[in-house]
Design an enzyme around this catalytic site. Structure first.
Site, PDB file in Angstrom:
ATOM      1  N   ALA A  54      35.154  34.034  49.875  1.00 22.33           N
ATOM      2  CA  ALA A  54      35.868  32.964  50.969  1.00 22.33           C
ATOM      3  C   ALA A  54      35.275  32.073  51.970  1.00 22.33           C
ATOM      4  CB  ALA A  54      36.550  34.191  51.506  1.00 22.33           C
ATOM      5  N   SER A 112      36.842  27.725  51.869  1.00 23.53           N
ATOM      6  CA  SER A 112      38.151  27.008  52.181  1.00 23.53           C
ATOM      7  C   SER A 112      38.683  28.258  53.286  1.00 23.53           C
ATOM      8  CB  SER A 112      39.108  26.400  50.971  1.00 23.53           C
ATOM      9  OG  SER A 112      38.289  26.000  50.583  1.00 23.53           O
ATOM     10  N   GLU A 113      39.747  27.145  54.138  1.00 23.33           N
ATOM     11  CA  GLU A 113      40.920  27.153  55.008  1.00 23.33           C
ATOM     12  C   GLU A 113      42.189  27.328  54.680  1.00 23.33           C
ATOM     13  OE1 GLU A 113      37.672  29.261  58.268  1.00 23.33           O
ATOM     14  OE2 GLU A 113      39.255  28.306  58.689  1.00 23.33           O
ATOM     15  N   GLY A 163      39.260  22.476  53.280  1.00 20.85           N
ATOM     16  CA  GLY A 163      37.877  22.674  51.969  1.00 20.85           C
ATOM     17  C   GLY A 163      37.120  22.010  52.929  1.00 20.85           C
ATOM     18  N   ILE A 174      41.765  31.523  47.294  1.00 21.04           N
ATOM     19  CA  ILE A 174      40.056  32.407  47.493  1.00 21.04           C
ATOM     20  C   ILE A 174      40.158  32.518  45.757  1.00 21.04           C
ATOM     21  CG2 ILE A 174      38.898  34.187  47.789  1.00 21.04           C
ATOM     22  CD1 ILE A 174      39.211  31.593  49.658  1.00 21.04           C
ATOM     23  N   GLU A 192      26.516  26.791  40.859  1.00 19.80           N
ATOM     24  CA  GLU A 192      28.139  27.143  40.853  1.00 19.80           C
ATOM     25  C   GLU A 192      28.432  25.793  40.623  1.00 19.80           C
ATOM     26  OE1 GLU A 192      32.065  26.592  42.096  1.00 19.80           O
ATOM     27  OE2 GLU A 192      30.243  25.789  43.384  1.00 19.80           O
TER      28      GLU A 192
END
Length: 253
Positions: A71, A73-74, A78, A104, A196
């Site tokens: 987690a 991003s909010e 971003g 998420i 990733e």
């Protein structure tokens, strides 16, 4: 990528790319869920966590008993990671986390809002020289103050991948669940996003490969003027150029 002593297979980035290309060629939504678990969460823990956290969580994550997420991003933040608003304040043997995380992957594992088993969470723990200090925590399912805000539906794509808002309302996290040291998160992110990103690139390869196969099948099955579409030069051009672009992309990845 997790070492064998923690239940993994210890494979490298090339193996990661092969796995994600093949999974994505079958089902990109499922592959994205796997990537968020295996690379954003598990690999991150394997690289940055201490032996206590790794020994406690990684075997269950590698076996599939636990589903993990990351987690960052909010709702208002971003890619501007340093602008995050979520905070973590140390109080005795706990950190108290407050804030929300958005979009998420694997945040919830069903339609009832059941959270995943463990999520890597980034939060502000102060400032240094005018810049935010970001720290990393493992928040486990059942932690006081941790809940799923909403499951995000009607997405433009990747609908088979579960996406959620996570809420941390005076969420109590034991000090032992701090990953690394306070302020280490930027190093964690950079270490982890390397693999990733190539995993995501491999997902694009899988989608392209499946598209070429479907294109070729349709051109073979569909007939016009008494012959398959694949006999026409213009259609052959579409297929061959697509295949060449795919092979170039695969070589690059």
């Amino acid at each position: 990528t997790t070492p064998e002593k923690f239940g993994g297979t210890g494979l490298d980035a090339l193996a990661t790319v092969i796995v994600h290309e093949e999974l994505s060629a079958s089902d990109p939504g499922f592959c994205l869920a796997h990537l968020a678990h295996a690379l954003l969460c598990v690999n991150n823990l394997a690289v940055n966590g201490n032996d206590d956290i790794r020994g406690r969580l990684l075997p269950k994550m590698c076996s599939g008993e636990f589903v993990g997420a990351m987690a960052m991003s909010e709702p208002a933040v971003g890619t501007d990671v340093m602008g995050m608003q979520m905070t973590a304040v140390k109080q005795g043997d706990f950190y108290i986390l407050n804030g929300r995380k958005m979009w998420i992957t694997n945040g919830t594992i069903d339609n009832s809002g059941t959270p995943c088993d463990a999520v890597l969470v980034y939060a502000k723990t102060g400032e240094k020289n005018g810049r935010a200090l970001i720290s990393t925590y493992i928040v486990e399912k059942g932690s006081p103050g941790f809940s799923v805000g909403q499951k995000i539906k009607d997405k433009l794509g990747m609908r088979a991948s579960s996406t959620a808002e996570l809420v941390f309302d005076n969420c109590k996290v034991p000090v032992k669940n701090l990953v690394g040291h306070e302020g280490d998160s930027m190093l964690h992110m950079m270490r982890n996003l390397e693999i990733e990103r190539v995993g995501l690139a491999a997902m694009s390869l899988g989608i392209a490969l499946r598209s070429i196969k479907e294109m070729n099948k349709y051109a073979t099955d569909r007939k016009a003027f008494g012959q398959p579409l694949s006999r026409f030069g213009q259609i052959q051009k579409y297929i061959s150029e697509s295949y060449a672009e795919f092979m170039a992309a695969r070589a690059y990845v």
